[in-house]
Design a protein around this motif. Structure first.
Motif, PDB file in Angstrom:
ATOM      1  N   ARG A   1     -73.964  70.092 -11.930  1.00  0.00           N
ATOM      2  CA  ARG A   1     -72.885  68.696 -11.495  1.00  0.00           C
ATOM      3  C   ARG A   1     -74.451  66.898 -11.478  1.00  0.00           C
ATOM      4  O   ARG A   1     -74.011  66.460 -11.296  1.00  0.00           O
ATOM      5  N   THR A   2     -75.524  68.010 -10.892  1.00  0.00           N
ATOM      6  CA  THR A   2     -75.989  67.122  -9.908  1.00  0.00           C
ATOM      7  C   THR A   2     -77.601  67.376 -10.053  1.00  0.00           C
ATOM      8  O   THR A   2     -77.815  68.861 -10.364  1.00  0.00           O
TER       9      THR A   2
ATOM     10  N   GLN B   1     -74.996  64.801 -14.260  1.00  0.00           N
ATOM     11  CA  GLN B   1     -75.322  63.796 -13.448  1.00  0.00           C
ATOM     12  C   GLN B   1     -74.534  62.527 -14.291  1.00  0.00           C
ATOM     13  O   GLN B   1     -74.929  62.254 -14.882  1.00  0.00           O
ATOM     14  N   ARG B   2     -73.679  61.883 -13.693  1.00  0.00           N
ATOM     15  CA  ARG B   2     -72.948  60.750 -14.088  1.00  0.00           C
ATOM     16  C   ARG B   2     -73.948  59.349 -13.605  1.00  0.00           C
ATOM     17  O   ARG B   2     -74.440  59.262 -12.586  1.00  0.00           O
ATOM     18  N   GLN B   3     -73.812  58.185 -14.751  1.00  0.00           N
ATOM     19  CA  GLN B   3     -74.462  56.754 -14.355  1.00  0.00           C
ATOM     20  C   GLN B   3     -73.108  55.635 -13.858  1.00  0.00           C
ATOM     21  O   GLN B   3     -72.671  55.816 -15.149  1.00  0.00           O
ATOM     22  N   THR B   4     -73.727  55.790 -12.642  1.00  0.00           N
ATOM     23  CA  THR B   4     -72.400  55.015 -12.817  1.00  0.00           C
ATOM     24  C   THR B   4     -72.678  53.036 -13.096  1.00  0.00           C
ATOM     25  O   THR B   4     -73.723  52.839 -12.851  1.00  0.00           O
ATOM     26  N   ARG B   5     -71.544  52.619 -13.330  1.00  0.00           N
ATOM     27  CA  ARG B   5     -71.453  51.058 -14.109  1.00  0.00           C
ATOM     28  C   ARG B   5     -71.779  49.807 -12.642  1.00  0.00           C
ATOM     29  O   ARG B   5     -70.849  49.592 -11.738  1.00  0.00           O
ATOM     30  N   PHE B   6     -72.868  49.403 -12.604  1.00  0.00           N
ATOM     31  CA  PHE B   6     -73.011  48.015 -12.439  1.00  0.00           C
ATOM     32  C   PHE B   6     -73.140  47.191 -13.076  1.00  0.00           C
ATOM     33  O   PHE B   6     -74.300  47.011 -14.023  1.00  0.00           O
ATOM     34  N   LEU B   7     -73.404  45.563 -12.608  1.00  0.00           N
ATOM     35  CA  LEU B   7     -73.165  44.505 -13.756  1.00  0.00           C
ATOM     36  C   LEU B   7     -74.764  44.589 -13.145  1.00  0.00           C
ATOM     37  O   LEU B   7     -75.511  44.192 -14.604  1.00  0.00           O
TER      38      LEU B   7
ATOM     39  N   GLN C   1     -67.022  68.065 -21.750  1.00  0.00           N
ATOM     40  CA  GLN C   1     -66.763  69.345 -22.544  1.00  0.00           C
ATOM     41  C   GLN C   1     -67.186  70.625 -22.238  1.00  0.00           C
ATOM     42  O   GLN C   1     -66.269  71.339 -21.965  1.00  0.00           O
ATOM     43  N   LEU C   2     -68.871  70.440 -22.093  1.00  0.00           N
ATOM     44  CA  LEU C   2     -69.461  71.446 -20.991  1.00  0.00           C
ATOM     45  C   LEU C   2     -68.409  71.782 -19.339  1.00  0.00           C
ATOM     46  O   LEU C   2     -69.082  72.818 -19.518  1.00  0.00           O
ATOM     47  N   GLU C   3     -68.277  70.120 -19.029  1.00  0.00           N
ATOM     48  CA  GLU C   3     -68.027  70.930 -17.956  1.00  0.00           C
ATOM     49  C   GLU C   3     -66.661  71.652 -17.288  1.00  0.00           C
ATOM     50  O   GLU C   3     -66.367  72.415 -16.821  1.00  0.00           O
ATOM     51  N   ARG C   4     -66.221  71.249 -18.290  1.00  0.00           N
ATOM     52  CA  ARG C   4     -64.637  72.363 -18.281  1.00  0.00           C
ATOM     53  C   ARG C   4     -64.947  73.312 -19.086  1.00  0.00           C
ATOM     54  O   ARG C   4     -64.219  74.142 -18.223  1.00  0.00           O
ATOM     55  N   LEU C   5     -65.599  74.062 -19.760  1.00  0.00           N
ATOM     56  CA  LEU C   5     -65.610  75.155 -20.451  1.00  0.00           C
ATOM     57  C   LEU C   5     -66.551  75.806 -18.636  1.00  0.00           C
ATOM     58  O   LEU C   5     -65.456  77.049 -19.594  1.00  0.00           O
ATOM     59  N   ALA C   6     -67.728  75.439 -18.825  1.00  0.00           N
ATOM     60  CA  ALA C   6     -68.260  75.766 -17.902  1.00  0.00           C
ATOM     61  C   ALA C   6     -67.599  76.545 -16.182  1.00  0.00           C
ATOM     62  O   ALA C   6     -67.795  77.598 -16.162  1.00  0.00           O
ATOM     63  N   ALA C   7     -66.368  76.047 -16.256  1.00  0.00           N
ATOM     64  CA  ALA C   7     -65.532  75.772 -15.326  1.00  0.00           C
ATOM     65  C   ALA C   7     -64.793  77.101 -15.607  1.00  0.00           C
ATOM     66  O   ALA C   7     -64.887  77.746 -14.042  1.00  0.00           O
TER      67      ALA C   7
END
Ligand SMILES: [Zn+2]
Length: 457
Positions: free
Chosen positions: A129-130, A151-157, A223-229
């Motif tokens: 996940r990271t 890992q996700r990128q967070t949205r900022f102005l 989708q890969l996260e859900r399947l890997a779980a």
């Protein structure tokens, strides 16, 4: 000749530019609102040249095209310089889930990636996940696997989520290889939820094997996260990019020559190269349009400031070459660069400015703030320490930097994807950004400000 004319005019008619810099800055801001030259330049660049991958024939064409437009517009001393790079071109890029539920995956190769074996490779994934989670895996733990980091990128102005997530793309491939992985996939650095993958350069480390690496679209990473779980997942990936050594990239330079101190330079830049998936409208055709249109407006509306306004269109920014190449070629002139800034954050409005260190409280800061407040730009209390990848090396050589921050709330929805196209650009926002750049460049060139000296006070 034109300089002479400007001198004659300024001697006979009251010279508004020299007499009242703020008044001229207000006129520039007003003129930018009604000026579509930059918007048309961007339309032309993205239509007539299209994608401009560094070191390719298209980048050369972009340099010639831009130089031609600047000559037509009356810029002084338009020139093209070159420097050596290893270019990289995309090939086939496909991926799919083989098991447990076969389906396609949307991927795009990272700039600089090596190819997979012909026909691709198939392996069970090891999903993290990271990036930090993957780094916890010991050497050899990923042997034979395709490493996946979601890992996700967070949205900022201000786009600051990008810097935080950047190592996932830049460092991830070599960190996965060190742990034995055969290939590396990561969630795109992007804030959208479309099935478009975001490309971008990786940085292989010399002490790690070079493995193929690609970005997944965000829904595919989900989708890969859900399947890997749920259990083991097997993926097939094929990439066939090519590295091309001994290619050239180009820098286009053009001046609005100063009337009194032409050797003192206000440098405003943007990068002309782009990724190949879209047409590089927001990254960084918009920057090219904004700085070029700003300089052209200065020549038209407030000719000619005391110092030279120099437009530099860098090549090979995306592959990470141009900042160092420009500093190497022009480092000896660094002490004559009054201030440097790069416009490389899309096509939306400027929301704040970070002034050079030491500019606070100067007449320049006062005039710039007065010129920009009416168009919604605030002065940041924080001095500029970074002002774009292509000018940051100049900053390290002592050149004062200035940053004009744009609204980047949706910049990373589009950045480095096939969706980076001209229709995303709002003409009024581009005009506002051009106004801000014109006012800044003009005031820095016209007013006798010395950021180096004021920084030492
Ligand atoms: Zn860029």
């Amino acid at each position: 000749m034109r300089v002479l004319l400007a001198l004659l005019l300024s001697a006979t008619i009251a010279p508004p530019a020299a007499a009242d810099p703020l008044e001229a800055a207000h006129r520039l801001v007003a003129a930018a609102r009604d000026d579509a030259w930059g918007y048309r330049l961007l339309e032309g660049l993205t239509t007539e040249v299209g994608p401009r991958l560094a070191g390719t024939e298209a980048e050369r064409r972009a340099a010639d095209w831009s130089a031609g437009k600047m000559r037509e517009a009356g810029f002084d001393a338009v020139r093209i310089e070159d420097f050596p790079i290893t270019a990289w071109v995309r090939g086939v890029e496909t991926a799919k889930i083989v098991a447990p539920v076969p389906q396609p995956l949307v991927v795009t190769a990272l700039g600089g990636s090596v190819a997979t074996p012909a026909g691709g490779l198939t392996a069970e994934i090891a999903l993290f996940r990271t990036l930090a989670d993957m780094m916890d895996a010991p050497a050899g733990a990923l042997a034979g696997r395709i490493a996946v980091v979601t890992q996700r990128q967070t949205r900022f102005l201000d786009g600051s989520g990008y810097g935080a997530a950047n190592p996932v793309r830049r460092a991830g491939p070599s960190e996965a290889a060190r742990r034995g992985a055969r290939a590396y996939l990561h969630r795109s650095l992007g804030t959208d939820s479309h099935r478009l993958a975001h490309t971008g350069a990786l940085n292989y480390r010399d002490d790690a094997p070079r493995i193929p690496a690609a970005a997944l679209s965000n829904p595919d990473a989900d989708q890969l996260e859900r399947l890997a779980a749920r259990g083991a997942v097997t993926v097939h990936v094929e990439l066939s990019p090519l590295s091309l050594p001994d290619r050239k990239a180009y820098t286009v330079i053009a001046d609005i020559r100063g009337r009194e101190k032409p050797d003192e330079v206000v440098l405003i830049g943007a990068h002309l190269d782009s990724w190949d998936l879209g047409t590089g409208a927001i990254d960084d055709g918009a920057g090219v349009a904004i700085v070029t249109a700003a300089a052209r407006l200065i020549a038209k509306v407030a000719p000619y400031p005391r110092r030279t306004v120099r437009v530099v269109l860098f090549g090979a920014e995306e592959m990470g070459y141009s900042g160092a190449a420009f500093a190497a070629a022009h480092g000896s002139e660094a002490d004559r660069i009054v201030v440097a800034a790069e416009c490389d954050f899309g096509a939306r409005r400027v929301v704040s400015v970070e002034l050079p260190k030491g500019a606070a409280g100067t007449p320049f800061a006062d005039a710039l703030t007065r010129a920009l407040t009416p168009i919604g730009v605030v002065a940041s209390p924080v001095p500029a320490t970074r002002a774009g990848d292509d000018v940051n090396p100049l900053g390290k050589m002592g050149v004062p930097l200035m940053a004009l921050r744009q609204n980047g709330i949706d910049y990373f929805d589009i950045h480095h994807t096939a969706d980076d196209t001209f229709d995303k650009v709002d003409r009024d926002e581009l005009a506002q950004a051009t106004a801000a750049w014109a006012a800044f460049a003009y005031l820095a060139a016209e007013m006798p400000v010395d950021f180096r000296a004021s920084a030492e006070r």
